[in-house]
Scaffold this motif. Sequence first.
Motif, PDB file in Angstrom:
ATOM      1  N   GLY A 272       0.787  -1.221   0.000  1.00  0.00           N
ATOM      2  CA  GLY A 272       0.000   0.000   0.000  1.00  0.00           C
ATOM      3  C   GLY A 272       0.821   1.274   0.000  1.00  0.00           C
ATOM      4  N   GLU A 273       2.107   1.191   0.330  1.00  0.00           N
ATOM      5  CA  GLU A 273       2.961   2.372   0.323  1.00  0.00           C
ATOM      6  C   GLU A 273       3.583   2.577  -1.061  1.00  0.00           C
ATOM      7  OE1 GLU A 273       5.881   2.531   3.349  1.00  0.00           O
ATOM      8  OE2 GLU A 273       4.509   1.934   4.968  1.00  0.00           O
ATOM      9  N   ALA A 274       3.907   3.842  -1.369  1.00  0.00           N
ATOM     10  CA  ALA A 274       4.550   4.153  -2.644  1.00  0.00           C
ATOM     11  C   ALA A 274       5.945   3.530  -2.692  1.00  0.00           C
ATOM     12  CB  ALA A 274       4.640   5.667  -2.820  1.00  0.00           C
ATOM     13  N   VAL A 275       6.272   2.935  -3.821  1.00  0.00           N
ATOM     14  CA  VAL A 275       7.558   2.251  -3.976  1.00  0.00           C
ATOM     15  C   VAL A 275       8.622   3.261  -4.384  1.00  0.00           C
ATOM     16  CG1 VAL A 275       8.798   0.456  -5.221  1.00  0.00           C
ATOM     17  CG2 VAL A 275       6.390   0.126  -4.648  1.00  0.00           C
ATOM     18  N   PRO A 276       9.693   3.418  -3.582  1.00  0.00           N
ATOM     19  CA  PRO A 276      10.771   4.348  -3.964  1.00  0.00           C
ATOM     20  C   PRO A 276      11.634   3.735  -5.066  1.00  0.00           C
ATOM     21  CG  PRO A 276      11.309   3.281  -1.886  1.00  0.00           C
ATOM     22  CD  PRO A 276       9.936   2.801  -2.261  1.00  0.00           C
ATOM     23  N   LEU A 277      11.772   4.436  -6.169  1.00  0.00           N
ATOM     24  CA  LEU A 277      12.528   3.929  -7.304  1.00  0.00           C
ATOM     25  C   LEU A 277      14.000   4.306  -7.205  1.00  0.00           C
ATOM     26  CD1 LEU A 277      10.034   4.813 -10.194  1.00  0.00           C
ATOM     27  CD2 LEU A 277      10.307   2.627  -9.007  1.00  0.00           C
ATOM     28  N   HIS A 278      14.821   3.479  -7.819  1.00  0.00           N
ATOM     29  CA  HIS A 278      16.257   3.764  -7.883  1.00  0.00           C
ATOM     30  C   HIS A 278      16.467   5.040  -8.702  1.00  0.00           C
ATOM     31  CE1 HIS A 278      20.526   3.321  -8.682  1.00  0.00           C
ATOM     32  NE2 HIS A 278      20.565   2.312  -7.839  1.00  0.00           N
ATOM     33  N   PRO A 279      17.331   5.957  -8.259  1.00  0.00           N
ATOM     34  CA  PRO A 279      17.524   7.218  -9.005  1.00  0.00           C
ATOM     35  C   PRO A 279      17.943   7.013 -10.456  1.00  0.00           C
ATOM     36  CG  PRO A 279      18.525   7.359  -6.823  1.00  0.00           C
ATOM     37  CD  PRO A 279      18.093   5.934  -7.002  1.00  0.00           C
ATOM     38  N   GLU A 280      18.784   6.018 -10.723  1.00  0.00           N
ATOM     39  CA  GLU A 280      19.208   5.777 -12.103  1.00  0.00           C
ATOM     40  C   GLU A 280      18.067   5.221 -12.945  1.00  0.00           C
ATOM     41  OE1 GLU A 280      21.965   6.444 -13.879  1.00  0.00           O
ATOM     42  OE2 GLU A 280      22.588   7.629 -12.152  1.00  0.00           O
ATOM     43  N   ALA A 281      17.174   4.441 -12.339  1.00  0.00           N
ATOM     44  CA  ALA A 281      16.012   3.952 -13.072  1.00  0.00           C
ATOM     45  C   ALA A 281      15.091   5.116 -13.448  1.00  0.00           C
ATOM     46  CB  ALA A 281      15.258   2.920 -12.231  1.00  0.00           C
ATOM     47  N   VAL A 282      14.932   6.062 -12.529  1.00  0.00           N
ATOM     48  CA  VAL A 282      14.104   7.241 -12.810  1.00  0.00           C
ATOM     49  C   VAL A 282      14.726   8.066 -13.935  1.00  0.00           C
ATOM     50  CG1 VAL A 282      13.210   9.387 -11.836  1.00  0.00           C
ATOM     51  CG2 VAL A 282      13.209   7.297 -10.456  1.00  0.00           C
ATOM     52  N   ALA A 283      16.053   8.278 -13.872  1.00  0.00           N
ATOM     53  CA  ALA A 283      16.728   9.071 -14.895  1.00  0.00           C
ATOM     54  C   ALA A 283      16.680   8.372 -16.256  1.00  0.00           C
ATOM     55  CB  ALA A 283      18.170   9.322 -14.476  1.00  0.00           C
ATOM     56  N   PHE A 284      16.858   7.058 -16.259  1.00  0.00           N
ATOM     57  CA  PHE A 284      16.816   6.310 -17.518  1.00  0.00           C
ATOM     58  C   PHE A 284      15.425   6.371 -18.137  1.00  0.00           C
ATOM     59  CE2 PHE A 284      16.360   2.476 -20.073  1.00  0.00           C
ATOM     60  CZ  PHE A 284      17.553   2.440 -20.789  1.00  0.00           C
ATOM     61  N   ALA A 285      14.397   6.162 -17.318  1.00  0.00           N
ATOM     62  CA  ALA A 285      13.021   6.215 -17.826  1.00  0.00           C
ATOM     63  C   ALA A 285      12.678   7.612 -18.328  1.00  0.00           C
ATOM     64  CB  ALA A 285      12.051   5.785 -16.730  1.00  0.00           C
ATOM     65  N   GLY A 286      13.167   8.639 -17.642  1.00  0.00           N
ATOM     66  CA  GLY A 286      12.910   9.998 -18.102  1.00  0.00           C
ATOM     67  C   GLY A 286      13.584  10.298 -19.419  1.00  0.00           C
ATOM     68  N   HIS A 287      14.789   9.768 -19.604  1.00  0.00           N
ATOM     69  CA  HIS A 287      15.513  10.027 -20.854  1.00  0.00           C
ATOM     70  C   HIS A 287      14.825   9.353 -22.039  1.00  0.00           C
ATOM     71  CE1 HIS A 287      19.108  10.953 -23.259  1.00  0.00           C
ATOM     72  NE2 HIS A 287      18.967   9.738 -23.777  1.00  0.00           N
ATOM     73  N   TYR A 288      14.329   8.139 -21.828  1.00  0.00           N
ATOM     74  CA  TYR A 288      13.686   7.396 -22.917  1.00  0.00           C
ATOM     75  C   TYR A 288      12.172   7.579 -22.937  1.00  0.00           C
ATOM     76  CZ  TYR A 288      18.100   5.168 -24.071  1.00  0.00           C
ATOM     77  OH  TYR A 288      19.396   4.938 -24.469  1.00  0.00           O
ATOM     78  N   ASP A 289      11.643   8.337 -21.990  1.00  0.00           N
ATOM     79  CA  ASP A 289      10.233   8.731 -21.973  1.00  0.00           C
ATOM     80  C   ASP A 289       9.291   7.527 -21.891  1.00  0.00           C
ATOM     81  OD1 ASP A 289       8.091  10.459 -21.947  1.00  0.00           O
ATOM     82  OD2 ASP A 289       7.972  10.638 -24.135  1.00  0.00           O
ATOM     83  N   PHE A 290       9.464   6.730 -20.842  1.00  0.00           N
ATOM     84  CA  PHE A 290       8.494   5.663 -20.574  1.00  0.00           C
ATOM     85  C   PHE A 290       8.191   5.657 -19.081  1.00  0.00           C
ATOM     86  CE2 PHE A 290      12.576   3.460 -20.032  1.00  0.00           C
ATOM     87  CZ  PHE A 290      12.383   2.740 -18.866  1.00  0.00           C
ATOM     88  N   ASP A 291       7.054   5.071 -18.728  1.00  0.00           N
ATOM     89  CA  ASP A 291       6.632   4.985 -17.337  1.00  0.00           C
ATOM     90  C   ASP A 291       7.091   3.666 -16.721  1.00  0.00           C
ATOM     91  OD1 ASP A 291       5.300   7.443 -17.539  1.00  0.00           O
ATOM     92  OD2 ASP A 291       3.459   6.485 -18.240  1.00  0.00           O
ATOM     93  N   VAL A 292       7.443   3.727 -15.451  1.00  0.00           N
ATOM     94  CA  VAL A 292       7.858   2.531 -14.712  1.00  0.00           C
ATOM     95  C   VAL A 292       6.662   2.027 -13.910  1.00  0.00           C
ATOM     96  CG1 VAL A 292       9.382   1.626 -12.928  1.00  0.00           C
ATOM     97  CG2 VAL A 292      10.248   3.309 -14.574  1.00  0.00           C
ATOM     98  N   ASP A 293       6.288   0.770 -14.142  1.00  0.00           N
ATOM     99  CA  ASP A 293       5.176   0.139 -13.432  1.00  0.00           C
ATOM    100  C   ASP A 293       5.741  -1.019 -12.616  1.00  0.00           C
ATOM    101  OD1 ASP A 293       2.810  -0.837 -12.490  1.00  0.00           O
ATOM    102  OD2 ASP A 293       2.003  -1.432 -14.440  1.00  0.00           O
ATOM    103  N   VAL A 294       5.655  -0.923 -11.296  1.00  0.00           N
ATOM    104  CA  VAL A 294       6.241  -1.933 -10.409  1.00  0.00           C
ATOM    105  C   VAL A 294       5.130  -2.823  -9.852  1.00  0.00           C
ATOM    106  CG1 VAL A 294       7.610  -2.338  -8.337  1.00  0.00           C
ATOM    107  CG2 VAL A 294       8.127  -0.389  -9.804  1.00  0.00           C
ATOM    108  N   LEU A 295       5.339  -4.131  -9.977  1.00  0.00           N
ATOM    109  CA  LEU A 295       4.356  -5.081  -9.473  1.00  0.00           C
ATOM    110  C   LEU A 295       4.395  -5.159  -7.947  1.00  0.00           C
ATOM    111  CD1 LEU A 295       4.897  -8.051 -11.934  1.00  0.00           C
ATOM    112  CD2 LEU A 295       2.978  -6.462 -11.919  1.00  0.00           C
ATOM    113  N   ALA A 296       3.354  -5.723  -7.399  1.00  0.00           N
ATOM    114  CA  ALA A 296       3.352  -6.016  -5.969  1.00  0.00           C
ATOM    115  C   ALA A 296       4.402  -7.083  -5.675  1.00  0.00           C
ATOM    116  CB  ALA A 296       1.965  -6.489  -5.533  1.00  0.00           C
ATOM    117  N   ALA A 297       4.851  -7.124  -4.455  1.00  0.00           N
ATOM    118  CA  ALA A 297       5.887  -8.083  -4.073  1.00  0.00           C
ATOM    119  C   ALA A 297       5.386  -9.514  -4.215  1.00  0.00           C
ATOM    120  CB  ALA A 297       6.325  -7.820  -2.629  1.00  0.00           C
ATOM    121  N   TYR A 298       6.261 -10.386  -4.703  1.00  0.00           N
ATOM    122  CA  TYR A 298       5.975 -11.815  -4.844  1.00  0.00           C
ATOM    123  C   TYR A 298       4.752 -12.077  -5.718  1.00  0.00           C
ATOM    124  CZ  TYR A 298       8.994 -11.652  -0.743  1.00  0.00           C
ATOM    125  OH  TYR A 298      10.020 -11.374   0.113  1.00  0.00           O
ATOM    126  N   ARG A 299       4.641 -11.315  -6.806  1.00  0.00           N
ATOM    127  CA  ARG A 299       3.535 -11.511  -7.751  1.00  0.00           C
ATOM    128  C   ARG A 299       4.084 -11.633  -9.171  1.00  0.00           C
ATOM    129  NH1 ARG A 299      -1.593 -12.764  -6.673  1.00  0.00           N
ATOM    130  NH2 ARG A 299      -2.315 -11.369  -8.325  1.00  0.00           N
TER     131      ARG A 299
END
Length: 314
Positions: A62-89
């Motif tokens: 239920g809490e917001a998942v903190p993303l790795h800074p390099e993952a955020v920068a990479f996604a921003g450079h290539y212009d896509f959204d990061v969708d993280v699954l629930a744990a163990y799913r």
Amino acid sequence: KVYSFHMTLSYSRDPFCCFTTGQDLATFFDCHRLAFAHFGGVPMSIVYDRTKTVVRRHVAPGEAVPLHPEAVAFAGHYDFDVDVLAAYRPQGKGRVERQVGIVRDHVLAGRAFSSIEEINAAFAAWVPLRRAKVHGTHGEVIGHRAVRDHTALRPLPTTPYLVAQRHLRHVGKDCLVAFDANLYSVPARKIRPRQLVEVRATKSQVTLHSTIADRDGQTMLAVHPRAVGRGARIVDETHWDGLPTGAGRRVTTGDDLPSPRRGQPLRAADGPLQALLNKAAAAHVEVSRRPLSVYDELTGTRPFTTNAPTKEAH
């Protein structure tokens, strides 16, 4: 050990796979760039499980998942959204999980390979066969549906994003910084011992930065090629300019100590402390002699007796 990276377009099930010998941050996003080139574009969103290369730390449901800074920068450079699954799913990305077994059965099973390049070439040769198949779920030829999938992709940026691992390290007294079991030098005149510096490492290069910008707004201290293996010392000898050179060092046997005053020899009469520092003078220092009973009397441990045996005390 060899690892496989998989990316699958959700609409068409068009697959991509490449093989690596590492799972570090730079290798992980290098595989992304290969996948984007394979598909000819960038998807609008990518679904991940909670791998440490994407998620900085795990949180409660239920809490917001903190993303790795390099993952955020990479996604921003290539212009896509990061969708993280629930744990163990893992079933939340079953379309790519299924591809793992398909590639293993149709590309790897029953074959031997001598290099990573040979395995990747085997996958590339198998892709046209896979695209010619009719998929059992959407009922269309994968290659025909992939054409529509590819046209919906966003274009690749003109310049690639170079992912760098970022770490904080202390500078040693010899102006060397330890990273990944290797040592890298920084300019001695620009740092101080135990200063905290930032290490930014790509697959081929290590740059060292100050945490505070200089007058010109620059933070870079040094650039080195990344060492291969462990225990290497990557040193630019000009960085040692400013360290003590050891010039003027002398040794002595202790018989003739340097004079405290220029041009005058050391004498026992100069003082008891200086005399003790000189081995020759210390041999002639007078030592007081008194019975041990004197110490007993002073401490009150037993009555003073004059008949007690006498021993020398120094």
